[in-house]
Design a protein around this motif. Structure first.
Motif, PDB file in Angstrom:
ATOM      1  N   THR A  24      26.612   4.382   3.988  1.00  0.00           N
ATOM      2  CA  THR A  24      25.170   4.434   3.773  1.00  0.00           C
ATOM      3  C   THR A  24      24.490   3.429   4.695  1.00  0.00           C
ATOM      4  N   ASP A  25      23.166   3.374   4.611  1.00  0.00           N
ATOM      5  CA  ASP A  25      22.438   2.334   5.335  1.00  0.00           C
ATOM      6  C   ASP A  25      22.716   0.955   4.748  1.00  0.00           C
ATOM      7  N   GLN A  26      23.359   0.923   3.595  1.00  0.00           N
ATOM      8  CA  GLN A  26      23.594  -0.329   2.880  1.00  0.00           C
ATOM      9  C   GLN A  26      25.019  -0.834   3.151  1.00  0.00           C
ATOM     10  N   VAL A  27      25.401  -0.878   4.425  1.00  0.00           N
ATOM     11  CA  VAL A  27      26.758  -1.286   4.782  1.00  0.00           C
ATOM     12  C   VAL A  27      26.820  -2.752   5.150  1.00  0.00           C
ATOM     13  N   ALA A  28      25.685  -3.447   5.165  1.00  0.00           N
ATOM     14  CA  ALA A  28      25.680  -4.862   5.507  1.00  0.00           C
ATOM     15  C   ALA A  28      24.685  -5.593   4.618  1.00  0.00           C
ATOM     16  N   LYS A  29      24.975  -6.868   4.388  1.00  0.00           N
ATOM     17  CA  LYS A  29      24.041  -7.689   3.640  1.00  0.00           C
ATOM     18  C   LYS A  29      22.781  -7.943   4.475  1.00  0.00           C
ATOM     19  N   ARG A  30      21.727  -8.307   3.757  1.00  0.00           N
ATOM     20  CA  ARG A  30      20.480  -8.667   4.444  1.00  0.00           C
ATOM     21  C   ARG A  30      20.109 -10.092   4.079  1.00  0.00           C
ATOM     22  N   TRP A  31      19.646 -10.809   5.094  1.00  0.00           N
ATOM     23  CA  TRP A  31      19.281 -12.203   4.948  1.00  0.00           C
ATOM     24  C   TRP A  31      17.775 -12.339   5.153  1.00  0.00           C
ATOM     25  N   VAL A  32      17.111 -13.001   4.203  1.00  0.00           N
ATOM     26  CA  VAL A  32      15.665 -13.184   4.287  1.00  0.00           C
ATOM     27  C   VAL A  32      15.379 -14.384   5.176  1.00  0.00           C
ATOM     28  N   VAL A  33      14.676 -14.157   6.280  1.00  0.00           N
ATOM     29  CA  VAL A  33      14.364 -15.239   7.217  1.00  0.00           C
ATOM     30  C   VAL A  33      12.898 -15.666   7.127  1.00  0.00           C
ATOM     31  N   GLY A  34      12.087 -14.959   6.360  1.00  0.00           N
ATOM     32  CA  GLY A  34      10.683 -15.331   6.228  1.00  0.00           C
ATOM     33  C   GLY A  34       9.884 -14.227   5.570  1.00  0.00           C
ATOM     34  N   ASP A  35       8.567 -14.341   5.661  1.00  0.00           N
ATOM     35  CA  ASP A  35       7.686 -13.285   5.166  1.00  0.00           C
ATOM     36  C   ASP A  35       6.503 -13.143   6.111  1.00  0.00           C
ATOM     37  N   LYS A  36       5.728 -12.083   5.921  1.00  0.00           N
ATOM     38  CA  LYS A  36       4.631 -11.771   6.830  1.00  0.00           C
ATOM     39  C   LYS A  36       3.301 -12.378   6.403  1.00  0.00           C
ATOM     40  N   GLY A  37       3.350 -13.330   5.473  1.00  0.00           N
ATOM     41  CA  GLY A  37       2.147 -14.022   5.055  1.00  0.00           C
ATOM     42  C   GLY A  37       1.600 -13.495   3.743  1.00  0.00           C
ATOM     43  N   ASP A  38       0.742 -14.289   3.116  1.00  0.00           N
ATOM     44  CA  ASP A  38       0.102 -13.868   1.873  1.00  0.00           C
ATOM     45  C   ASP A  38      -0.814 -12.683   2.152  1.00  0.00           C
ATOM     46  N   LYS A  39      -0.684 -11.642   1.324  1.00  0.00           N
ATOM     47  CA  LYS A  39      -1.522 -10.461   1.488  1.00  0.00           C
ATOM     48  C   LYS A  39      -2.736 -10.591   0.569  1.00  0.00           C
ATOM     49  N   ASN A  40      -3.896 -10.789   1.159  1.00  0.00           N
ATOM     50  CA  ASN A  40      -5.131 -10.943   0.410  1.00  0.00           C
ATOM     51  C   ASN A  40      -5.854  -9.608   0.342  1.00  0.00           C
ATOM     52  N   SER A  41      -6.576  -9.384  -0.744  1.00  0.00           N
ATOM     53  CA  SER A  41      -7.266  -8.107  -0.889  1.00  0.00           C
ATOM     54  C   SER A  41      -8.532  -8.273  -1.713  1.00  0.00           C
ATOM     55  N   GLU A  42      -9.429  -7.310  -1.558  1.00  0.00           N
ATOM     56  CA  GLU A  42     -10.690  -7.314  -2.286  1.00  0.00           C
ATOM     57  C   GLU A  42     -11.137  -5.869  -2.449  1.00  0.00           C
ATOM     58  N   ARG A  43     -11.725  -5.564  -3.593  1.00  0.00           N
ATOM     59  CA  ARG A  43     -12.213  -4.203  -3.802  1.00  0.00           C
ATOM     60  C   ARG A  43     -13.536  -4.225  -4.560  1.00  0.00           C
ATOM     61  N   TYR A  44     -14.338  -3.176  -4.311  1.00  0.00           N
ATOM     62  CA  TYR A  44     -15.577  -2.947  -5.031  1.00  0.00           C
ATOM     63  C   TYR A  44     -15.568  -1.517  -5.548  1.00  0.00           C
ATOM     64  N   GLY A  45     -16.229  -1.298  -6.664  1.00  0.00           N
ATOM     65  CA  GLY A  45     -16.416   0.058  -7.173  1.00  0.00           C
ATOM     66  C   GLY A  45     -17.693   0.112  -7.979  1.00  0.00           C
ATOM     67  N   GLY A  46     -18.344   1.255  -7.963  1.00  0.00           N
ATOM     68  CA  GLY A  46     -19.569   1.388  -8.731  1.00  0.00           C
ATOM     69  C   GLY A  46     -19.923   2.844  -8.946  1.00  0.00           C
ATOM     70  N   THR A  47     -20.698   3.108  -9.997  1.00  0.00           N
ATOM     71  CA  THR A  47     -21.142   4.472 -10.276  1.00  0.00           C
ATOM     72  C   THR A  47     -22.585   4.458 -10.767  1.00  0.00           C
ATOM     73  N   LEU A  48     -23.252   5.558 -10.512  1.00  0.00           N
ATOM     74  CA  LEU A  48     -24.548   5.868 -11.107  1.00  0.00           C
ATOM     75  C   LEU A  48     -24.442   7.266 -11.673  1.00  0.00           C
ATOM     76  N   ARG A  49     -24.708   7.407 -12.967  1.00  0.00           N
ATOM     77  CA  ARG A  49     -24.632   8.714 -13.620  1.00  0.00           C
ATOM     78  C   ARG A  49     -25.925   8.935 -14.395  1.00  0.00           C
ATOM     79  N   THR A  50     -26.606  10.043 -14.113  1.00  0.00           N
ATOM     80  CA  THR A  50     -27.827  10.398 -14.833  1.00  0.00           C
ATOM     81  C   THR A  50     -27.725  11.837 -15.321  1.00  0.00           C
ATOM     82  N   THR A  51     -28.310  12.102 -16.461  1.00  0.00           N
ATOM     83  CA  THR A  51     -28.376  13.476 -16.964  1.00  0.00           C
ATOM     84  C   THR A  51     -29.807  13.779 -17.388  1.00  0.00           C
ATOM     85  N   TRP A  52     -30.177  15.027 -17.202  1.00  0.00           N
ATOM     86  CA  TRP A  52     -31.508  15.497 -17.571  1.00  0.00           C
ATOM     87  C   TRP A  52     -31.352  16.819 -18.307  1.00  0.00           C
ATOM     88  N   LYS A  53     -31.786  16.831 -19.544  1.00  0.00           N
ATOM     89  CA  LYS A  53     -31.728  18.055 -20.337  1.00  0.00           C
ATOM     90  C   LYS A  53     -32.897  18.936 -19.927  1.00  0.00           C
TER      91      LYS A  53
END
Length: 751
Positions: free
Chosen positions: A244-273
């Protein structure tokens, strides 16, 4: 964990303060919790209002109250304890494209997600904008397992999810403030009212940000050899498996940095009878999501400083493969979503008519590395900027007619139209972290359109007081055209594609014991057309893998056979259910590796899935409930002309076994919940050779537990503290490092 000490101190202070304030709220102390009810209404399985018990499919309804006992930051997280549903969000808020998959079928494109019956899967890759849907706007979620193409067309293969918004009946306003691990901060607010007898409005907003953590490790395979004077890092503990692809051990040499994120969401809902029987609803949803990585971290050093290049010692006489600065780099990205819609409902004679018009637009961009030499760093590497826009236009009309022929029956008929367009351009960047540093013009282009036209028909036959038969079908005509891909100087004009699909369904619901026993059986066909991405997008990944489109792909089809029973006991205090499923899939779309780093979209001949689902829900008192559900899905590739070696193997990226259980109960002013999930064996390579031991990429059987404690100071003020993934399981999952144990506190108030 980052910020955990300060955060816990703050939460304890808040809870102590609220407890000291109990005497002030003594007038509310004798307020008894309302009795819970298992009787819920839904519309998704039939397109008409129907008790969930009488639905011709396996249906569950998640109410606003159900969501409040869980810790939900994004709306997809409300689905994680539903039977047969697998939530794929290993990177937390930082995940740009989380996915929800159902009933053993991998890929978000095989699950239909709607808001008030309007599909929100995008036309490019059928992904869902979960990060940009405001959870405060959703009052109910309906989950239907199994094919729904007879009513809703493509994507409704594994199941359907309908996010429901509702009209306010009186003035309602409120907000929520929260914070948690990794400096996770969240704020939301809503206000709505009924004005006179004919007009309602509701406005919601939601914001969330997270400073993040390293979601992407930098790993290297190990071998015998000599290091270049550097050491450090650590080994990922998993089993090595020959062949398989898993024929060798893997060694962690570092990381790609802290992953920061931000999100917004909003709605407007109106009804008219508009009349005594007519109502016009306007809905606008919008949102955005951004992510980026801080400077990367190296775990290897030369004895004086951390370094980003060389060959490191890896223990036991082993060394890593060569480490390069480029290995530590990851790009950034952003997505925006806009979705206005109109719905008009009216009764004309004996016919209830519903008409919908909707437009959805998505803008997105991301940066990545390309053409950068191995020595370039976070501060100097060149890259590319990939920007895309898609638009989707929808129109639908539906009529429901109740007629009498010996007994009363309901005819539902309608016509559906949808067109989607997609454009994507790639340009070079002088610096991959600066999306404005483009130069040299467009170097790669992808375009394509899809169009659907579909009439649908369903008849609900009342054969007996205790037996209802559903018969129906939908015909989808589908066109994919204007496909273009490649270098604009030598652009490939791809062949147009058109197909049609008939999706019939026959279902029966039998109620042998009124309000107690329900038996369901159904035979249905579903289909999923290839996406614009499948047909027209050819591109290179950051690791150099070439992903090739295939304009000759055929749509996937699936026949599904199932039978299920629900049984209530002790005056509906206990509900037991079970469902057997057999699905036959033809032309499943997947990646086929023509070479080690060349993948092409292809159709798999035949796949069978045999499944079993069981669930139990108990309400022993008005202040407690307990649930447990289990799903097992055995898939087998029966025919695959391009690679006979995978015949007999299972599909990838979906746990074979899923167990969810939990309880919540109230005592005095407190409400406590604890939920657990078990993820069974999951394969991520075609050879299916992995054992149940921990494996590289983290696909191994394990449990995860979440808990939440809420203090209801009054019926309008609530404070809560939640711990997700209590025992910090599944650390490295699907290539992303999971957030691990996280703590989150929130104050919610209403007016």
């Amino acid at each position: 964990m980052k910020y955990r000490g300060e955060f816990l101190t703050g939460i304890i202070a808040i809870l102590v303060g609220l407890l000291m304030a109990v005497p002030v709220f003594a007038a509310d102390a004798d307020t008894a919790p309302e009795a819970k009810s298992m009787e819920k209404m839904q519309v998704t399985s039939t397109r008409t209002q129907k008790k969930a018990d009488l639905a011709p499919a396996s249906v569950s309804v998640i109410t606003k109250e159900d969501m409040e006992v869980m810790q939900i930051n994004t709306i997809d997280e409300a689905l994680r304890y539903e039977k047969g549903v697998y939530l794929d969000r290993p990177g937390g808020l930082g995940d740009a494209l989380p996915a929800t998959t159902m009933r053993g079928l991998p890929g978000d494109e095989r699950s239909l997600v709607m808001v008030d019956g309007i599909p929100v899967n995008d036309p490019y890759s059928s992904l869902v904008p979960y990060n940009m849907i405001d959870p405060n706007a959703i009052s109910q979620i309906e989950v239907v397992l199994g094919p729904g193409s007879a009513l809703f067309g493509g994507n409704a293969v594994g199941g359907s999810v309908n996010l429901i918004t509702k009209d306010p009946k009186e003035l309602e306003a409120g907000g929520r403030l929260g914070c948690g691990t990794y400096n996770n901060q969240k704020a939301g607010a809503w206000v709505g009212d009924k004005v006179g007898e004919r007009f309602t409005y509701r406005i919601t907003m939601d914001w969330e940000a997270q400073e993040g953590y390293p979601t992407q490790l930098v790993t290297k395979t190990t071998k015998a050899g000599a290091a270049t004077g550097i050491s450090g890092g650590n080994e990922i503990n998993y089993s090595v498996i020959a062949g398989t692809d898993q024929v060798a051990k893997r060694w962690v040499v570092g990381d790609k940095g802290d992953k920061n994120s931000e999100r917004y969401g909003g709605t407007l809902r109106t009804t008219w009878k508009t009349t005594d029987t007519g109502k016009l609803t306007f809905m606008f949803m919008g949102g955005s999501h951004t992510y980026e990585y801080d400077a990367p971290h190296s775990y290897i050093s030369d004895g004086s400083n951390f370094v980003f290049s060389g060959v490191a010692e890896a223990g036991s006489g082993q060394v890593t493969s060569k480490v390069n600065p480029k290995d530590f780099l990851a790009g950034k990205g952003s997505r925006e979503y806009y979705a206005p819609s109109l719905k008009y409902e009216e009764t004309v004679g004996n016919v209830d008519i519903t008409a919908k018009l909707a437009w959805q637009k998505r803008n997105s961009w991301y940066t990545s590395l390309t053409g950068a030499s191995s020595s370039e760093t976070f501060y100097s590497a060149k890259g590319r900027y990939v920007a895309s826009v898609d638009n989707e236009y929808l129109a639908e009309i539906q009529g429901d007619y109740e007629f009498e022929w010996m007994r009363k029956h309901v005819l539902t008929a309608g016509l559906y139209y949808k067109q989607g367009t997609f454009e994507q351009e790639t340009t070079r960047l002088r610096y991959y972290q600066d999306e404005d540093s483009t130069w040299g013009g467009v170097v790669d282009l992808t375009e394509g359109d899809t169009t659907f036209l579909a009439p649908f028909l369903q008849v609900e036959w009342s054969l007996h007081d205790k037996v209802t038969l559903y018969t129906g079908a939908r015909i989808d005509w589908w066109w994919a055209k204007n496909g273009k891909s490649g270098d604009p100087k030598d652009l490939a004009i791809l062949e147009d594609k058109d197909k049609s699909a008939v999706s019939p369904r026959v279902s029966m619901v039998w109620e042998p014991v009124k309000d107690s026993t329900y038996v369901r059986a159904s035979v249905a066909q579903a289909f999923k057309p290839p996406t614009i991405y499948d047909l027209f997008r050819t591109w290179y990944g950051s690791t150099g893998t070439l992903y090739k489109s295939n304009p000759d792909l055929d749509p996937e089809t699936m026949w599904n056979y199932e039978v299920g029973v629900d049984q209530y006991l002790l005056n509906r205090k206990i509900k037991l259910g079970g469902t057997f499923i057999f699905s036959q899939i033809q032309d499943l779309i997947t990646n086929y590796y023509e070479a080690p780093k060349v993948a092409k979209k292809t159709n798999v001949g035949k796949v069978d899935i045999i499944g079993f689902e069981a669930d139990a829900r108990v309400y022993p008192t008005d202040w407690m409930q307990f649930f447990v559900n289990y799903g097992r899905y055995e898939s087998e590739i029966k025919e695959y002309e391009l690679d006979k070696t995978v015949e007999g193997h299972s599909l990838l990226e979906f746990p074979r076994d899923l167990v969810k259980l939990g309880t919540d109960f109230r005592f005095w002013k407190f409400q406590y919940s604890i939920f657990g999930q078990y993820f069974g064996k999951t394969y991520w390579e075609d050879d299916n050779s992995y054992t149940d031991e921990e494996t590289y990429m983290g696909y191994y059987p394990h449990w995860e537990w979440d808990t939440k404690l809420t203090f209801n100071a009054t019926d309008k003020v609530h404070a809560s503290v939640a711990v997700n993934n209590v025992f910090d399981e599944g650390e490295y999952w699907g290539g992303s490092v999971k957030a691990g144990q996280t703590v989150y506190g929130e104050i919610r108030f209403e007016m």
